[in-house]
Design a protein around this motif. Sequence first.
Motif, mmCIF file in Angstrom:
data_model
loop_
_atom_site.group_PDB
_atom_site.id
_atom_site.type_symbol
_atom_site.label_atom_id
_atom_site.label_comp_id
_atom_site.label_asym_id
_atom_site.label_seq_id
_atom_site.Cartn_x
_atom_site.Cartn_y
_atom_site.Cartn_z
ATOM 1 N N GLU A 134 11.119 0.931 -6.863
ATOM 2 C CA GLU A 134 10.738 0.549 -8.225
ATOM 3 C C GLU A 134 10.107 -0.834 -8.226
ATOM 4 O OE1 GLU A 134 10.796 2.210 -10.949
ATOM 5 O OE2 GLU A 134 12.435 3.661 -10.972
ATOM 6 N N ARG A 135 10.697 -1.774 -7.523
ATOM 7 C CA ARG A 135 10.165 -3.141 -7.487
ATOM 8 C C ARG A 135 8.802 -3.175 -6.799
ATOM 9 N NH1 ARG A 135 15.655 -3.927 -6.521
ATOM 10 N NH2 ARG A 135 15.384 -4.012 -4.260
ATOM 11 N N LEU A 136 8.677 -2.418 -5.714
ATOM 12 C CA LEU A 136 7.394 -2.356 -5.018
ATOM 13 C C LEU A 136 6.318 -1.800 -5.936
ATOM 14 C CD1 LEU A 136 5.615 -2.540 -2.504
ATOM 15 C CD2 LEU A 136 6.586 -0.357 -1.728
ATOM 16 N N LEU A 140 2.683 -3.360 -7.332
ATOM 17 C CA LEU A 140 1.410 -2.657 -7.131
ATOM 18 C C LEU A 140 0.682 -2.463 -8.454
ATOM 19 C CD1 LEU A 140 2.523 0.135 -4.624
ATOM 20 C CD2 LEU A 140 0.998 -1.783 -4.126
ATOM 21 N N ASP A 141 1.416 -2.001 -9.450
ATOM 22 C CA ASP A 141 0.814 -1.745 -10.752
ATOM 23 C C ASP A 141 0.242 -3.035 -11.350
ATOM 24 O OD1 ASP A 141 0.283 0.063 -12.981
ATOM 25 O OD2 ASP A 141 1.815 -1.054 -14.053
ATOM 26 N N MET A 142 0.952 -4.126 -11.189
ATOM 27 C CA MET A 142 0.482 -5.404 -11.707
ATOM 28 C C MET A 142 -0.814 -5.822 -11.008
ATOM 29 S SD MET A 142 2.457 -9.089 -11.665
ATOM 30 C CE MET A 142 2.354 -9.146 -9.856
ATOM 31 N N ARG A 143 -0.882 -5.609 -9.696
ATOM 32 C CA ARG A 143 -2.085 -6.019 -8.957
ATOM 33 C C ARG A 143 -3.276 -5.118 -9.265
ATOM 34 N NH1 ARG A 143 2.067 -7.200 -5.381
ATOM 35 N NH2 ARG A 143 1.871 -5.277 -4.164
ATOM 36 N N VAL A 144 -3.031 -3.837 -9.547
ATOM 37 C CA VAL A 144 -4.128 -2.964 -9.982
ATOM 38 C C VAL A 144 -4.667 -3.439 -11.332
ATOM 39 C CG1 VAL A 144 -4.749 -0.627 -10.720
ATOM 40 C CG2 VAL A 144 -3.378 -0.952 -8.649
ATOM 41 N N GLN A 145 -3.774 -3.820 -12.226
ATOM 42 C CA GLN A 145 -4.206 -4.345 -13.524
ATOM 43 C C GLN A 145 -5.007 -5.635 -13.356
ATOM 44 O OE1 GLN A 145 -4.023 -2.747 -16.333
ATOM 45 N NE2 GLN A 145 -2.787 -1.073 -15.474
ATOM 46 N N LEU A 181 -9.723 4.837 -10.766
ATOM 47 C CA LEU A 181 -11.010 4.565 -11.413
ATOM 48 C C LEU A 181 -10.828 4.384 -12.917
ATOM 49 C CD1 LEU A 181 -13.231 7.151 -9.497
ATOM 50 C CD2 LEU A 181 -13.355 4.663 -9.287
ATOM 51 N N ALA A 182 -10.002 5.238 -13.521
ATOM 52 C CA ALA A 182 -9.771 5.140 -14.967
ATOM 53 C C ALA A 182 -9.070 3.833 -15.319
ATOM 54 C CB ALA A 182 -8.960 6.336 -15.447
ATOM 55 N N LEU A 183 -8.101 3.420 -14.492
ATOM 56 C CA LEU A 183 -7.405 2.166 -14.745
ATOM 57 C C LEU A 183 -8.341 0.966 -14.636
ATOM 58 C CD1 LEU A 183 -4.029 2.803 -12.880
ATOM 59 C CD2 LEU A 183 -4.336 2.472 -15.336
ATOM 60 N N LEU A 184 -9.405 1.123 -13.860
ATOM 61 C CA LEU A 184 -10.397 0.053 -13.734
ATOM 62 C C LEU A 184 -11.405 0.081 -14.881
ATOM 63 C CD1 LEU A 184 -11.064 0.160 -9.879
ATOM 64 C CD2 LEU A 184 -9.687 -1.498 -11.148
ATOM 65 N N GLY A 256 -0.543 5.817 -1.350
ATOM 66 C CA GLY A 256 0.640 5.077 -0.956
ATOM 67 C C GLY A 256 0.635 3.659 -1.468
ATOM 68 N N PRO A 257 1.296 2.753 -0.742
ATOM 69 C CA PRO A 257 1.554 1.406 -1.259
ATOM 70 C C PRO A 257 0.385 0.439 -1.145
ATOM 71 C CG PRO A 257 2.501 1.616 0.911
ATOM 72 C CD PRO A 257 1.956 2.972 0.556
ATOM 73 N N ARG A 258 -0.814 0.960 -0.840
ATOM 74 C CA ARG A 258 -1.977 0.064 -0.810
ATOM 75 C C ARG A 258 -3.007 0.452 -1.876
ATOM 76 N NH1 ARG A 258 -4.483 -1.034 4.837
ATOM 77 N NH2 ARG A 258 -4.120 1.153 5.304
ATOM 78 N N ILE A 259 -2.568 1.059 -2.963
ATOM 79 C CA ILE A 259 -3.535 1.410 -4.003
ATOM 80 C C ILE A 259 -4.121 0.163 -4.655
ATOM 81 C CG2 ILE A 259 -2.640 3.719 -4.513
ATOM 82 C CD1 ILE A 259 -1.196 2.477 -6.921
ATOM 83 N N ASP A 260 -3.420 -0.957 -4.555
ATOM 84 C CA ASP A 260 -4.012 -2.204 -5.060
ATOM 85 C C ASP A 260 -5.200 -2.624 -4.201
ATOM 86 O OD1 ASP A 260 -2.244 -2.643 -2.923
ATOM 87 O OD2 ASP A 260 -1.684 -4.652 -3.612
ATOM 88 N N GLU A 261 -5.098 -2.407 -2.880
ATOM 89 C CA GLU A 261 -6.224 -2.688 -1.994
ATOM 90 C C GLU A 261 -7.372 -1.724 -2.257
ATOM 91 O OE1 GLU A 261 -5.416 -3.259 2.180
ATOM 92 O OE2 GLU A 261 -3.344 -3.835 1.754
ATOM 93 N N ALA A 262 -7.028 -0.469 -2.547
ATOM 94 C CA ALA A 262 -8.060 0.515 -2.886
ATOM 95 C C ALA A 262 -8.816 0.080 -4.135
ATOM 96 C CB ALA A 262 -7.429 1.888 -3.101
ATOM 97 N N ALA A 263 -8.072 -0.358 -5.152
ATOM 98 C CA ALA A 263 -8.705 -0.829 -6.382
ATOM 99 C C ALA A 263 -9.610 -2.019 -6.091
ATOM 100 C CB ALA A 263 -7.638 -1.207 -7.410
ATOM 101 N N ALA A 264 -9.163 -2.923 -5.220
ATOM 102 C CA ALA A 264 -9.967 -4.101 -4.878
ATOM 103 C C ALA A 264 -11.261 -3.692 -4.185
ATOM 104 C CB ALA A 264 -9.161 -5.044 -3.987
ATOM 105 N N ALA A 265 -11.211 -2.688 -3.311
ATOM 106 C CA ALA A 265 -12.421 -2.223 -2.627
ATOM 107 C C ALA A 265 -13.418 -1.640 -3.622
ATOM 108 C CB ALA A 265 -12.055 -1.184 -1.565
ATOM 109 N N LEU A 266 -12.921 -0.905 -4.619
ATOM 110 C CA LEU A 266 -13.800 -0.317 -5.633
ATOM 111 C C LEU A 266 -14.423 -1.396 -6.520
ATOM 112 C CD1 LEU A 266 -11.535 2.715 -6.571
ATOM 113 C CD2 LEU A 266 -13.611 2.774 -5.169
#
Length: 278
Positions: A134-136, A140-145, A181-184, A256-266
């Motif tokens: 949950e904490r992880l 992640l969600d905060m960094r995607v935002q 993509l939608a969150l971005l 997995g746990p690098r979706i924030d990195e995925a968002a950054a690449a996009l």
Amino acid sequence: MPSAPASLIAAAVLAAAGISHAQPAQRIVALQPSLTEALCSLDACDRLVAVDRHSDWPAGVAALPRVGGMADANVEAIVALRPDLVLLGARSRVAERLRALGLNVLVLEARSHADIHRNLEAIAQALGKPGAGERLWRGLDMRVQEQRRRVPAAWRGRRVYLELHGGRAAASEDSFIGETLALLGLSNVVPGRLGAFPRLGPEYALRADPDVLITTTVGATVPPPQRPGWQALRAVREQRYCTLSERQFDVVLRAGPRIDEAAAALVQCLQGLTPPGA
């Protein structure tokens, strides 16, 4: 009606698999890169005794034994390692055989961000670390935002086509990539009714005429400007396309746990392009 907390769903997943968190797993085989990454993100890399052939992050997993993949996992090698938990993706073919041999098997599928959230907490509970998933996820969600705030204003709401595997498929609204993509703040030209990762011919992109094309070097042999008919696309004529490297593509494709990195690449892709009408 509000959905159940991920912690309760994760506990139910473990119970259904016959896995007790009263005995935390100590020797784990992970047969999917995103599951390997989840374990390591939960500070449990030291409990891994083997991984699949494609796991490559973090760098330390390179020293671990390789026991095949989804279609050809080496059951004998897995059993010989005496794991007390085997983590599999839903497409793996060996779950029932491993269970029949007396191994604890946890099958985890990730089609959405909610699934990733649940899976992280399920793995955390299997490790004897309830709440760590949950904490992880919250981080992640905060960094995607945070990445959403980096999207240039002129790109918000623009129509995107993200192709996979050299153009043989695409990520739709119904995929976890589509959710990112939608969150971005982007609009996906591939509807969810076609499935998460539908196989689409080049004519689909021509009909959809997206504002931006996101492609990859993986499996691609012809750059967009050299593809037959693609000069008709405004995104090609006006150079509104970018290509993800193999490393970036791996991150984007792993639920997995690098979706924030995925968002950054996009976001990096968009930042390097000129929006329509600019």
